[in-house]
Design a protein around this motif. Structure first.
Motif, PDB file in Angstrom:
ATOM      1  N   GLU A 129       0.836  -1.214   0.000  1.00 14.28           N
ATOM      2  CA  GLU A 129       0.000   0.000   0.000  1.00 14.28           C
ATOM      3  C   GLU A 129       0.868   1.260   0.000  1.00 14.28           C
ATOM      4  O   GLU A 129       0.561   2.245  -0.676  1.00 14.28           O
ATOM      5  N   GLU A 130       1.965   1.236   0.758  1.00 12.47           N
ATOM      6  CA  GLU A 130       2.844   2.397   0.796  1.00 12.47           C
ATOM      7  C   GLU A 130       3.582   2.572  -0.526  1.00 12.47           C
ATOM      8  O   GLU A 130       3.804   3.702  -0.990  1.00 12.47           O
TER       9      GLU A 130
ATOM     10  N   ARG B  74       1.285   4.196  -2.872  1.00 17.40           N
ATOM     11  CA  ARG B  74       1.151   5.633  -2.569  1.00 17.40           C
ATOM     12  C   ARG B  74       2.371   6.423  -3.012  1.00 17.40           C
ATOM     13  O   ARG B  74       2.270   7.479  -3.632  1.00 17.40           O
TER      14      ARG B  74
ATOM     15  N   ASN C  35      -3.294   4.548   5.633  1.00 14.05           N
ATOM     16  CA  ASN C  35      -2.821   4.859   4.290  1.00 14.05           C
ATOM     17  C   ASN C  35      -3.978   4.879   3.281  1.00 14.05           C
ATOM     18  O   ASN C  35      -4.111   3.974   2.446  1.00 14.05           O
TER      19      ASN C  35
ATOM     20  N   HIS D  66      -4.473   5.984   0.453  1.00 15.65           N
ATOM     21  CA  HIS D  66      -3.971   6.516  -0.826  1.00 15.65           C
ATOM     22  C   HIS D  66      -5.048   6.430  -1.909  1.00 15.65           C
ATOM     23  O   HIS D  66      -6.022   5.671  -1.793  1.00 15.65           O
TER      24      HIS D  66
ATOM     25  N   LYS E 240      -8.201  -3.496  -8.800  1.00  9.19           N
ATOM     26  CA  LYS E 240      -7.367  -3.161  -7.641  1.00  9.19           C
ATOM     27  C   LYS E 240      -6.959  -4.403  -6.849  1.00  9.19           C
ATOM     28  O   LYS E 240      -5.817  -4.504  -6.390  1.00  9.19           O
TER      29      LYS E 240
ATOM     30  N   ARG F 167      -2.997  -5.596  -6.435  1.00 10.97           N
ATOM     31  CA  ARG F 167      -2.406  -5.758  -5.096  1.00 10.97           C
ATOM     32  C   ARG F 167      -1.839  -7.162  -4.924  1.00 10.97           C
ATOM     33  O   ARG F 167      -0.727  -7.352  -4.441  1.00 10.97           O
TER      34      ARG F 167
END
Length: 404
Positions: free
Chosen positions: A275-276, A279, A339, A341, A354, A358
């Motif tokens: 996730e980071e 972002r 997060n 984002h 999505k 991921r």
């Protein structure tokens, strides 16, 4: 007359982050009219809350930005009017309702074992080689491309040709069309038309057959919609994932080796880390989602009025660096828990793929840090080749080595 540095798309954007103008705009002019390389002025929206709100605002039209006579905004993606990412409601809602069932979290989770198998085979082959190995050719491209091929039910014997044509299609843009790319586009189009006809006659257990069979009362996808959706799946599901994976690995092994080792120490950290990376690692060369919109009515936002008919650009990359939402926003923090984002967009055009994107990122990173905890660049970073398209930051090669 505007200085070149103030004309969109701004110079200085890299995979590490958006051009420096965005931080200044967030602070002082969060909604600002800028000249663009296409010769048209457009409103640029840079703060998270405004970008998120406008992404879901039905008064901003994608269809008007894709229709005949729509303004050409340099450095943005100009999709065809029939693609799902080009539609407004009710047409968009109708199409999304028909295809959404193929992309549910449950449906994607059923694919996990298959995606893991593809990744393991690619990594086995990589591990058997004596470096350097090109991570783009070895993993970042073939993993999502094989998965998309399987989703569409491309026979194994056709995968090599499918890969060649899909890669040519993915690199077509305003500046780098070229005969080879356009030929690949034509071949891919012909292939998908034939594939749809074949799946209609002889359905198998794949997403394309599922989409052909999809019904909403008496509604169904037309032949053209099926073919167009095949193209959308290749562009969004293959090219975007391939670029995000390559750019993320580069960010980690070039700038953040401590965080790469931190992941290798405990691979349960990978889902939060993905996730980071989504972002922080800047995918779009223009720092927007690549898709301009046109105001269908006057809109008040950020202390200004966007007039009906004006072009609007929503900067996802800038929104993801908004310090009001993400503390220490310019720092890559793989342990960042909160997060929200906006890398998959928001609202009507929130990314259908999505969950799949991921999952592919998680599986690929897990395999890499497990097998190659000392992975590193095989060449100086300034020698890495980048595709010079206007849409994505695309690495064409990422030579890596490991071991002694």
């Amino acid at each position: 007359m505007s200085h070149a540095a103030d004309v969109f798309p701004f110079p200085g954007s890299t995979y590490r982050g958006p051009a420096p103008q965005y931080a200044a705009f967030r602070a002082d002019q969060p909604v600002v009219k800028v000249p663009t390389a296409g010769g048209v002025d457009a409103w640029l929206v840079t703060r998270y809350e405004d970008v998120r709100a406008l992404s879901a605002d039905p008064r901003l039209s994608r269809a008007r930005a894709c229709g005949p006579g729509a303004p050409r905004i340099g450095g943005t993606m100009h999709t065809t009017p029939e693609m799902i990412i080009s539609l407004d409601s009710p047409e968009h809602s109708r199409l999304r309702k028909l295809v959404a069932g193929a992309f549910t979290l449950r449906r994607v989770e059923r694919m996990r074992a298959g995606v893991q198998k593809v990744a393991d085979e690619l990594l086995d082959d990589m591990q058997a080689q004596e470096g350097p190995v090109d991570l783009v050719q070895q993993l970042a491209v073939p993993l999502p491309l094989t998965v998309i091929g399987e989703l569409l039910g491309v026979p194994a014997a056709d995968l090599r040709d499918f890969e060649k044509w899909a890669r040519a299609f993915a690199t077509v843009d305003d500046r780098a069309g070229g005969e080879e790319s356009l030929n690949g586009l034509a071949k891919l189009s012909e292939y998908i038309v034939g594939l749809v006809a074949d799946k209609r006659a002889r359905p198998t257990d794949d997403m394309l057959s599922e989409l052909i069979a999809a019904r909403d009362n008496d509604d169904r996808l037309s032949e053209q919609e099926l073919v167009t959706f095949g193209f959308t799946l290749i562009g969004a599901g293959f090219d975007t994932t391939a670029n995000q994976l390559a750019n993320s690995v580069l960010a980690l092994i070039a700038d953040h080796r401590d965080q790469w080792r931190w992941l290798a120490e405990d691979r349960s950290r990978i889902p939060v880390a993905v996730e980071e990376l989504l972002r922080h690692v800047n995918l779009f060369a223009t720092d927007t989602s690549g898709f301009p919109r046109i105001a269908a009515d006057d809109i008040e936002v950020g202390g200004v009025t966007i007039a009906k008919g004006d072009a609007v650009l929503l900067s996802l990359a800038s929104a993801n660096r908004d310090g009001d939402v993400f503390p220490d926003a310019d720092r890559l923090d793989l342990a960042r828990e909160k997060n929200p984002h906006i890398s998959f967009g928001h609202g009507l055009h929130y990314c259908l793929g999505k969950h799949l994107g991921r999952m592919e990122m998680e599986i690929a990173l897990d395999g890499l840090v497990r097998r190659f905890p000392d992975l590193r660049l095989a060449v100086p970073e300034d020698e890495l080749p980048w595709h010079n398209g206007e849409i994505n930051h695309t690495l064409t090669s990422l030579p890596v080595v490991w071991g002694a």
